[in-house]
Motif scaffolding. Structure first.
Motif, PDB file in Angstrom:
ATOM      1  N   SER A   3      -1.294 -92.653   3.027  1.00  0.00           N
ATOM      2  CA  SER A   3      -0.709 -92.861   1.926  1.00  0.00           C
ATOM      3  C   SER A   3      -0.660 -91.308   1.823  1.00  0.00           C
ATOM      4  CB  SER A   3      -1.565 -92.956   1.159  1.00  0.00           C
ATOM      5  OG  SER A   3      -2.940 -92.295   1.640  1.00  0.00           O
ATOM      6  N   ALA A   4      -0.529 -91.138   2.983  1.00  0.00           N
ATOM      7  CA  ALA A   4      -0.143 -88.945   3.039  1.00  0.00           C
ATOM      8  C   ALA A   4       1.265 -88.897   4.177  1.00  0.00           C
ATOM      9  CB  ALA A   4      -0.720 -88.343   4.520  1.00  0.00           C
ATOM     10  N   VAL A   9      -2.113 -86.872  -0.024  1.00  0.00           N
ATOM     11  CA  VAL A   9      -2.928 -88.194   0.429  1.00  0.00           C
ATOM     12  C   VAL A   9      -2.462 -89.091  -0.903  1.00  0.00           C
ATOM     13  CG1 VAL A   9      -4.481 -87.665   2.461  1.00  0.00           C
ATOM     14  CG2 VAL A   9      -5.407 -87.795  -0.235  1.00  0.00           C
ATOM     15  N   ASN A  24      -5.334 -95.663   8.162  1.00  0.00           N
ATOM     16  CA  ASN A  24      -5.158 -94.885   9.246  1.00  0.00           C
ATOM     17  C   ASN A  24      -4.170 -94.410  10.195  1.00  0.00           C
ATOM     18  OD1 ASN A  24      -7.455 -93.265   7.629  1.00  0.00           O
ATOM     19  ND2 ASN A  24      -8.740 -94.642   8.692  1.00  0.00           N
ATOM     20  N   VAL A  83       4.191 -85.145   7.071  1.00  0.00           N
ATOM     21  CA  VAL A  83       3.090 -84.948   5.960  1.00  0.00           C
ATOM     22  C   VAL A  83       3.586 -84.115   4.742  1.00  0.00           C
ATOM     23  CG1 VAL A  83       1.232 -86.298   6.672  1.00  0.00           C
ATOM     24  CG2 VAL A  83       1.287 -83.989   7.205  1.00  0.00           C
ATOM     25  N   VAL A 129      -4.376 -88.621   9.718  1.00  0.00           N
ATOM     26  CA  VAL A 129      -4.307 -89.142   8.325  1.00  0.00           C
ATOM     27  C   VAL A 129      -3.798 -90.484   7.681  1.00  0.00           C
ATOM     28  CG1 VAL A 129      -3.238 -86.859   8.198  1.00  0.00           C
ATOM     29  CG2 VAL A 129      -1.811 -88.686   8.571  1.00  0.00           C
ATOM     30  N   PRO A 130      -4.319 -90.189   6.160  1.00  0.00           N
ATOM     31  CA  PRO A 130      -4.580 -91.835   5.711  1.00  0.00           C
ATOM     32  C   PRO A 130      -2.640 -92.304   5.198  1.00  0.00           C
ATOM     33  CG  PRO A 130      -6.070 -90.218   4.419  1.00  0.00           C
ATOM     34  CD  PRO A 130      -4.768 -89.840   5.414  1.00  0.00           C
ATOM     35  N   SER A 149       2.887 -88.356  -2.328  1.00  0.00           N
ATOM     36  CA  SER A 149       3.715 -87.801  -1.877  1.00  0.00           C
ATOM     37  C   SER A 149       5.114 -87.937  -1.908  1.00  0.00           C
ATOM     38  CB  SER A 149       3.027 -87.494  -0.177  1.00  0.00           C
ATOM     39  OG  SER A 149       3.049 -89.082  -0.191  1.00  0.00           O
TER      40      SER A 149
END
Length: 300
Positions: free
Chosen positions: A237-238, A285, A270, A248, A234-235, A288
């Motif tokens: 940012s998530a 993403v 990532n 997440v 996952v990125p 959140s």
């Protein structure tokens, strides 16, 4: 209050007042249906909530180094007088942009007393000026001009790490306190360490058409020394920290829920997911943290 945050709180509060969705068969780790956060597609857009599917990715193993920006040798010119004389006019100063052929200084020759002009041999920017009107000059450098459309990132690597660095490796260069990086390739690794600095010099060329990079500017860089394949990622940012554990927010057909993860390797973009998520599941993403705030408020 942040407008996106306010909108999201309003929409989530309204959703909470409606009928709770009926429980459905779910894995033991799934959140109870009644606790799921509800957001329509329109509400997601208004709150800036964006989704992406968990997917395979290449996780970069990087070596962080530091250095500075310099003009490239082949785009740098040091200009001196052809004949000794007196500077009668000095037309350019440090920081000025010049075109090839622009007059830099008008000199009165000591021998003939006839003025002649010294012109810029290339287009670029004046980095140094070492002459003022009325000064005598002979063979010293008068101006230094550089074409800064491409520059060098001159980086320093500890000798113990030098064996991990080689030409053609990708490097991400960023200015101090800036997150956005420019990607380039290592093109030169010095064969030995600098005796004074006790560092190995490494160099990459950066595109500078927008003038972002300035000679002498301090930079940090991440040299990619290895790549690892992650089956699920996952990125960054998530990810949200909840009770000291990475989570997440996963969207199902019933709503959004926080999901705890066990992570593996990570880079700036990532994070590898070892447990808690399957490839193809949709996670939040962007923004959140808004869902995290509402999620935690329901647990109080």
């Amino acid at each position: 209050m942040n407008r996106q945050f306010f909108l999201l709180l309003c929409t989530l509060s309204l959703a909470a007042c409606g009928d709770a969705p009926k429980p459905a068969a779910a894995p033991a780790a799934a959140a109870p249906a009644a606790s799921l956060l509800q957001l329509s597609d329109t509400q997601q857009r208004e709150a800036g909530v964006r989704l992406a599917a968990a997917a395979p990715a290449e996780i970069a193993e990087t070596l962080t180094v530091y250095g500075e920006i310099s003009a490239t040798d082949d785009r740098l010119r040091r200009i001196s007088a052809r004949y000794p004389g007196i500077a009668r006019e000095v037309l350019k100063k440090v920081g000025d942009s010049v075109r090839a052929g622009d007059t830099l200084v008008v000199v009165e020759s000591n021998d003939s007393l006839v003025p002649y002009r010294i012109s810029a041999p290339i287009a670029g920017r004046v980095l140094e000026r070492h002459v003022n009107p009325g000064e005598a000059m002979s063979e010293q450098n008068l101006f230094v001009i550089a074409d800064l459309s491409r520059v060098w990132a001159q980086l320093s690597v500890f000798p113990a790490d030098a064996a991990r660095v080689s030409p053609n490796q990708r490097v991400e260069v960023r200015a101090e306190r800036e997150a956005e990086a420019q990607s380039a390739s290592i093109e030169y690794v010095a064969p030995d360490a600098d005796s004074a600095a006790r560092r190995v010099r490494v160099r990459a060329t950066l595109d500078n058409a927008d003038g972002r990079w300035r000679p002498g500017q301090f930079v940090a860089a991440d040299i990619v020394v290895a790549q690892h394949s992650a089956a699920v990622s996952v990125p960054q940012s998530a990810l949200q920290d909840i009770d000291g554990q990475p989570h997440v927010f996963v969207r199902s057909d019933k709503g959004f829920a926080a999901r705890a993860l066990r992570l593996g390797r990570q880079d700036r973009r990532n994070a590898e997911v070892l447990e808690g998520l399957k490839a193809g599941e949709n996670v939040v993403v962007a923004n959140s943290y808004l869902l995290k705030s509402e999620w935690l408020s329901r647990e109080e």
